[in-house]
Design a protein around this motif. Sequence first.
Motif, PDB file in Angstrom:
ATOM      1  N   ASP A   1       0.831  -1.207   0.000  1.00  0.00           N
ATOM      2  CA  ASP A   1       0.000   0.000   0.000  1.00  0.00           C
ATOM      3  C   ASP A   1       0.865   1.256   0.000  1.00  0.00           C
ATOM      4  OD1 ASP A   1      -2.211  -1.597   0.003  1.00  0.00           O
ATOM      5  OD2 ASP A   1      -2.972  -0.939   1.962  1.00  0.00           O
ATOM      6  N   GLU A   2       1.992   1.203   0.686  1.00  0.00           N
ATOM      7  CA  GLU A   2       2.858   2.382   0.740  1.00  0.00           C
ATOM      8  C   GLU A   2       3.376   2.733  -0.644  1.00  0.00           C
ATOM      9  OE1 GLU A   2       3.485   5.386   2.945  1.00  0.00           O
ATOM     10  OE2 GLU A   2       3.056   3.579   4.109  1.00  0.00           O
ATOM     11  N   GLU A   3       3.844   1.709  -1.374  1.00  0.00           N
ATOM     12  CA  GLU A   3       4.285   1.968  -2.738  1.00  0.00           C
ATOM     13  C   GLU A   3       3.110   2.423  -3.601  1.00  0.00           C
ATOM     14  OE1 GLU A   3       7.136  -0.322  -5.798  1.00  0.00           O
ATOM     15  OE2 GLU A   3       5.139  -1.210  -5.696  1.00  0.00           O
ATOM     16  N   GLY A   4       1.949   1.789  -3.420  1.00  0.00           N
ATOM     17  CA  GLY A   4       0.786   2.146  -4.215  1.00  0.00           C
ATOM     18  C   GLY A   4       0.374   3.587  -4.037  1.00  0.00           C
ATOM     19  N   VAL A   5       0.352   4.068  -2.790  1.00  0.00           N
ATOM     20  CA  VAL A   5      -0.040   5.454  -2.540  1.00  0.00           C
ATOM     21  C   VAL A   5       1.024   6.403  -3.067  1.00  0.00           C
ATOM     22  CG1 VAL A   5      -0.526   7.160  -0.741  1.00  0.00           C
ATOM     23  CG2 VAL A   5      -1.535   4.869  -0.613  1.00  0.00           C
ATOM     24  N   ALA A   6       2.280   6.030  -2.951  1.00  0.00           N
ATOM     25  CA  ALA A   6       3.346   6.859  -3.532  1.00  0.00           C
ATOM     26  C   ALA A   6       3.158   6.996  -5.039  1.00  0.00           C
ATOM     27  CB  ALA A   6       4.710   6.250  -3.220  1.00  0.00           C
ATOM     28  N   VAL A   7       2.740   5.919  -5.681  1.00  0.00           N
ATOM     29  CA  VAL A   7       2.457   5.965  -7.119  1.00  0.00           C
ATOM     30  C   VAL A   7       1.251   6.861  -7.398  1.00  0.00           C
ATOM     31  CG1 VAL A   7       1.626   4.600  -9.081  1.00  0.00           C
ATOM     32  CG2 VAL A   7       3.526   3.748  -7.677  1.00  0.00           C
ATOM     33  N   LEU A   8       0.180   6.690  -6.646  1.00  0.00           N
ATOM     34  CA  LEU A   8      -1.011   7.531  -6.839  1.00  0.00           C
ATOM     35  C   LEU A   8      -0.665   9.016  -6.745  1.00  0.00           C
ATOM     36  CD1 LEU A   8      -3.715   5.631  -4.734  1.00  0.00           C
ATOM     37  CD2 LEU A   8      -3.378   5.565  -7.210  1.00  0.00           C
ATOM     38  N   ASP A   9       0.178   9.359  -5.778  1.00  0.00           N
ATOM     39  CA  ASP A   9       0.555  10.760  -5.593  1.00  0.00           C
ATOM     40  C   ASP A   9       1.332  11.306  -6.786  1.00  0.00           C
ATOM     41  OD1 ASP A   9      -0.637  10.781  -3.108  1.00  0.00           O
ATOM     42  OD2 ASP A   9       1.240  10.665  -1.972  1.00  0.00           O
ATOM     43  N   ARG A  10       2.082  10.446  -7.469  1.00  0.00           N
ATOM     44  CA  ARG A  10       2.974  10.910  -8.535  1.00  0.00           C
ATOM     45  C   ARG A  10       2.386  10.800  -9.939  1.00  0.00           C
ATOM     46  NH1 ARG A  10       5.413   9.668  -4.119  1.00  0.00           N
ATOM     47  NH2 ARG A  10       7.366  10.692  -3.494  1.00  0.00           N
TER      48      ARG A  10
ATOM     49  N   VAL B   1      -7.802  13.719  -7.008  1.00  0.00           N
ATOM     50  CA  VAL B   1      -7.735  13.889  -5.551  1.00  0.00           C
ATOM     51  C   VAL B   1      -6.399  14.513  -5.160  1.00  0.00           C
ATOM     52  CG1 VAL B   1      -9.329  12.018  -4.993  1.00  0.00           C
ATOM     53  CG2 VAL B   1      -6.908  11.500  -5.350  1.00  0.00           C
ATOM     54  N   ASP B   2      -6.308  14.920  -3.895  1.00  0.00           N
ATOM     55  CA  ASP B   2      -5.104  15.534  -3.361  1.00  0.00           C
ATOM     56  C   ASP B   2      -3.980  14.509  -3.198  1.00  0.00           C
ATOM     57  OD1 ASP B   2      -6.542  17.892  -3.121  1.00  0.00           O
ATOM     58  OD2 ASP B   2      -7.035  17.556  -1.007  1.00  0.00           O
ATOM     59  N   VAL B   3      -2.772  15.015  -2.979  1.00  0.00           N
ATOM     60  CA  VAL B   3      -1.654  14.156  -2.577  1.00  0.00           C
ATOM     61  C   VAL B   3      -1.948  13.606  -1.186  1.00  0.00           C
ATOM     62  CG1 VAL B   3       0.791  14.148  -1.927  1.00  0.00           C
ATOM     63  CG2 VAL B   3       0.043  15.352  -3.999  1.00  0.00           C
ATOM     64  N   PHE B   4      -1.739  12.297  -1.013  1.00  0.00           N
ATOM     65  CA  PHE B   4      -2.012  11.666   0.281  1.00  0.00           C
ATOM     66  C   PHE B   4      -0.790  11.680   1.195  1.00  0.00           C
ATOM     67  CE2 PHE B   4      -5.136   9.679  -2.578  1.00  0.00           C
ATOM     68  CZ  PHE B   4      -6.297   9.991  -1.889  1.00  0.00           C
TER      69      PHE B   4
ATOM     70  N   THR C   1       7.553   4.176 -13.349  1.00  0.00           N
ATOM     71  CA  THR C   1       8.281   5.437 -13.268  1.00  0.00           C
ATOM     72  C   THR C   1       8.030   6.124 -11.927  1.00  0.00           C
ATOM     73  OG1 THR C   1       8.153   5.723 -15.672  1.00  0.00           O
ATOM     74  CG2 THR C   1       8.599   7.699 -14.361  1.00  0.00           C
ATOM     75  N   ALA C   2       6.774   6.160 -11.501  1.00  0.00           N
ATOM     76  CA  ALA C   2       6.427   6.803 -10.236  1.00  0.00           C
ATOM     77  C   ALA C   2       7.048   6.070  -9.048  1.00  0.00           C
ATOM     78  CB  ALA C   2       4.909   6.856 -10.083  1.00  0.00           C
ATOM     79  N   ALA C   3       7.045   4.753  -9.102  1.00  0.00           N
ATOM     80  CA  ALA C   3       7.659   3.982  -8.013  1.00  0.00           C
ATOM     81  C   ALA C   3       9.153   4.266  -7.932  1.00  0.00           C
ATOM     82  CB  ALA C   3       7.401   2.491  -8.216  1.00  0.00           C
ATOM     83  N   GLY C   4       9.805   4.400  -9.096  1.00  0.00           N
ATOM     84  CA  GLY C   4      11.229   4.737  -9.105  1.00  0.00           C
ATOM     85  C   GLY C   4      11.490   6.118  -8.537  1.00  0.00           C
ATOM     86  N   GLU C   5      10.621   7.075  -8.860  1.00  0.00           N
ATOM     87  CA  GLU C   5      10.763   8.420  -8.299  1.00  0.00           C
ATOM     88  C   GLU C   5      10.623   8.384  -6.777  1.00  0.00           C
ATOM     89  OE1 GLU C   5       8.895  10.934 -12.098  1.00  0.00           O
ATOM     90  OE2 GLU C   5       7.652  10.398 -10.371  1.00  0.00           O
ATOM     91  N   TRP C   6       9.675   7.618  -6.296  1.00  0.00           N
ATOM     92  CA  TRP C   6       9.467   7.495  -4.843  1.00  0.00           C
ATOM     93  C   TRP C   6      10.695   6.891  -4.165  1.00  0.00           C
ATOM     94  CZ3 TRP C   6       7.900   2.537  -2.421  1.00  0.00           C
ATOM     95  CH2 TRP C   6       7.676   2.664  -1.044  1.00  0.00           C
TER      96      TRP C   6
END
Length: 362
Positions: free
Chosen positions: A133-142, A184-187, A252-257
């Motif tokens: 979930d942590e990686e997933g939310v990081a992806v959602l934010d990016r 939605v907003d950044v979580f 890509t988003a997971a790598g940025e995170w």
Amino acid sequence: MRSVGVEEELLLVDAESGEPLALSTAVLAMAHRHAEGECAFESELHRQQVEFATRPRTDMDELADEIIRRRVEAAGHAANAGAAVVALATSPLPVSPTVGTGERYQWLEQQFGLTAQEQLTCGCHVHVSVESDEEGVAVLDRVRPWLSVLLALSANSPFWQGQDSGYNSYRSRVWGRWPSAGPVDVFGSAGRYHEQIQALLDTEVLRDRGMIYFDARLSHHYPTIEVRVADVCLDPLGTVLLATLIRGLVETAAGEWRAGEPPAPFPTTLLRMAAWRASRSGLDDRLLHPLTMHPEPAETVARALLAHVRGALEESGDLKAAEDGLGSLLSAGNGACVQRDLMQRTGSLRAVVTECVRRTRG
């Protein structure tokens, strides 16, 4: 390699007139009768539509084969019930939608009135696996700024109740009537994400987690993020392109995170502007560039998305296919462009639907 699964919603129509038919019960009965193992087909809110889901795939050629196979199966089941299936995100012809008889669907109609009654729309949902979930939310934010580009690429709903809506994706405007729909907003963390989901449920406006209709969300059934922003694509290869780009966005988003890069701080109000622009213009005009939120030509923005995920696509071996697929889409136009071209050439919404029935199989 991250796995990808696709859910597509299809309209049931009369093969001759193109008018939607409330035959999902009969079509699903045929599907269950012929299923080997678990049935891939399900009901949706309205009886004029059915949905199928693919298996999780890591190979995009296998995903393409399954999408085409499921569409052909859906067409066969529909034909046995006296209907046809078509991958259109709204019905071009006038329709009085019939809400399904299930308890959940009846509750939605009772609680949301016309919003539910008129919500005969067909989307495409893409699931991509995440490790936590942590990686997933990081992806959602990016991925937030890029979702409007996916909407523009997939836009396939220019007509509504017999009229040209003026939009490439009128489905997204209708879908936006739900109270939990949209960007939605950044979580910031998985904990914060789940707190906000619970706060929404505590309002008792929403029945359950299935009504978290964000443009992208954590799946409440699978270890995936689910990108829900797109119209169903007329061409099955458009769906494959969409899935390929979304997997690239996730990687890509997971790598940025992992590298400690923060998400873009664009407010949700700007993302709503980008989504409106994408629904209105599709690929015909300008879009808001995800890196600046300033308007630029749609092709420039679409190719910026490809450039953004290029490294991930090279790593997965999907770059050439994505380049070719995007080039073809930009040349031929999205589903909205195809529908309007058919309407201009034939002068008949019926002809639009019947030709799109043929094209749905690819």
